[in-house]
Write an enzyme that holds these catalytic residues in place. Structure first.
Site, short mmCIF file in Angstrom:
data_model
loop_
_atom_site.label_atom_id
_atom_site.label_comp_id
_atom_site.label_asym_id
_atom_site.label_seq_id
_atom_site.Cartn_x
_atom_site.Cartn_y
_atom_site.Cartn_z
NE ARG A 103 -11.11 0.13 -1.78
CZ ARG A 103 -10.95 1.02 -2.74
NH1 ARG A 103 -9.76 1.19 -3.29
NH2 ARG A 103 -11.96 1.75 -3.17
CG ASP A 221 -13.80 0.78 -13.02
OD1 ASP A 221 -12.81 1.52 -12.90
OD2 ASP A 221 -14.11 -0.09 -12.17
CB CYS A 262 -15.32 4.76 -9.96
SG CYS A 262 -14.27 3.42 -10.56
NE ARG A 290 -16.55 6.86 -3.03
CZ ARG A 290 -15.51 6.03 -3.06
NH1 ARG A 290 -14.76 5.96 -4.12
NH2 ARG A 290 -15.22 5.24 -2.03
N1 CP Z 1 -12.92 5.15 -6.86
C1 CP Z 1 -12.25 4.65 -5.83
O1 CP Z 1 -12.77 3.90 -5.00
O2 CP Z 1 -10.96 5.06 -5.79
P1 CP Z 1 -9.82 4.52 -4.81
O3 CP Z 1 -9.45 3.14 -5.26
O4 CP Z 1 -8.68 5.49 -4.99
O5 CP Z 1 -10.34 4.51 -3.41
N1 NVA Z 2 -12.99 -1.88 -10.53
C1 NVA Z 2 -11.93 -1.20 -9.81
C2 NVA Z 2 -12.46 -0.05 -9.04
C3 NVA Z 2 -11.43 0.78 -8.33
C4 NVA Z 2 -11.99 1.88 -7.53
C5 NVA Z 2 -11.23 -2.19 -8.91
O1 NVA Z 2 -11.90 -2.99 -8.24
O2 NVA Z 2 -10.01 -2.20 -8.89
#
Ligand code: CP
Ligand code: NVA
Length: 304
Positions: A103, A221, A262, A290
């Site tokens: 991530r 979102d 999400c 997920r």
């Molecule tokens: N939806 C999602 O990816 O949540 P997190 O940021 O908690 O991983």
């Molecule tokens: N759009 C959000 C999604 C989090 C899961 C972000 O990138 O912060």
């Protein structure tokens, strides 16, 4: 040596492969025991350069459910936080683990990792996309309403990384996607051009009512994503206020339309309590899925 099977974005894989992964995810959800040794002896490294609740726990628990071992690495605890390059990190981790989930911020970091890793790399969210999330979302839609092909999904709000992966999914899974957002927060033109070139049915509008009318599913979102920290928050909130998913907007969709998010949600901003806690909301199923979707992604990446 054959190239590793990376899971970087939905538009990089064909529809047949994605469908097979989803079928496997459904089987894994149905019979957890049948897959408990599938990844025995395999290790997944998970690099987090941004916070996470769902991605971290669902990958970690999912890996254990398949008999494998997860290793969680946070940016501040790694030498990456002190300037070691992504490429060198990829080379080193590839000597220890069987797959890497990351991530991160800009997708260039994801691609650099994948270019230098000799094991599969999985996109656990970048500023530009969130493919694991949308695999779970398609799975959740179909669990409740049957095949998504030919159905209408409406997005109302910031056309962000999650919306971008919905665009990829619309092309690969054959549904119509209508995206409503303020013009200055709309999807990247290059992404839309690619979807159009692949005959994807993706419509971008400014009026949320136009997008949602008659839809089978309404999605939103957060208005301020993790990569928006430091930007003018109030200006975003002001321009996105008309895109809130509330009872009025949901009332324009089909009576049995699903609501998806999400998570994490910012209740009272992009969605009201009444909608997210209401009978059309499937957000907790999305969160659970997920884990199953990612187990199937891991199995595909590791050819297990
Ligand atoms: N939806 C999602 O990816 O949540 P997190 O940021 O908690 O991983
Ligand atoms: N759009 C959000 C999604 C989090 C899961 C972000 O990138 O912060």
């Amino acid at each position: 040596m054959t190239a590793p099977r990376h899971f970087l974005d939905l538009d990089r894989l064909d529809g047949v492969t994605l469908r097979r992964i989803l079928d496997r995810a459904v089987a894994m959800k149905r019979d957890r025991d049948a897959f408990r040794d599938l990844l025995r002896g395999r290790t997944l490294a998970m690099i987090f350069e941004k916070p996470s609740t769902r991605t971290r726990v669902s990958f970690e628990v999912g890996m254990r459910q398949l008999g494998g071992d997860p290793v969680v690495l946070k940016q501040d605890d790694m030498q990456i936080g002190r300037g070691e390059t992504i490429a060198d990190t990829a080379r080193v981790l590839s000597r220890y683990v069987d797959a890497i989930m990351v991530r991160t911020g800009g997708e260039d970091r994801l691609h650099e990792l994948a270019a230098h890793a000799s094991v599969p790399v999985i996109n656990g969210l970048t500023n530009e996309s969130h493919p694991c999330q949308i695999m779970a979302d398609v799975m959740t839609f179909e669990e409740h309403r049957g095949p998504i092909a030919g159905r209408v999904v409406a997005w109302s709000g910031d056309a962000n990384n999650v919306a971008a992966s919905w665009v990829h999914a619309a092309v690969r899974f054959g549904f119509e996607l209508r995206v409503a957002s303020p013009a200055h927060l709309s999807l990247p033109p290059a992404l839309l051009a690619r979807a159009a070139a692949e005959k994807g049915r993706v419509v971008c509008v400014e009026d949320p009512a136009e997008a949602v009318r008659g839809a089978d599913c309404v999605v939103t979102d957060a208005w301020v994503s993790m990569n928006h920290m430091g930007v003018e928050k109030q200006a975003r909130l002001d321009s996105l206020a008309p895109y809130q998913v509330n009872d009025h907007l949901m009332g324009l969709a089909k009576p049995d339309a699903l609501f998806m998010h999400c998570l994490p949600a910012h209740r009272g901003e992009e969605v009201t309590d009444a909608v997210i806690d209401g009978p059309q909301s499937v957000v907790w199923d999305e969160a659970e899925n997920r884990m199953h979707a990612q187990k199937a992604i891991l199995a595909w990446c590791l050819e297990a």
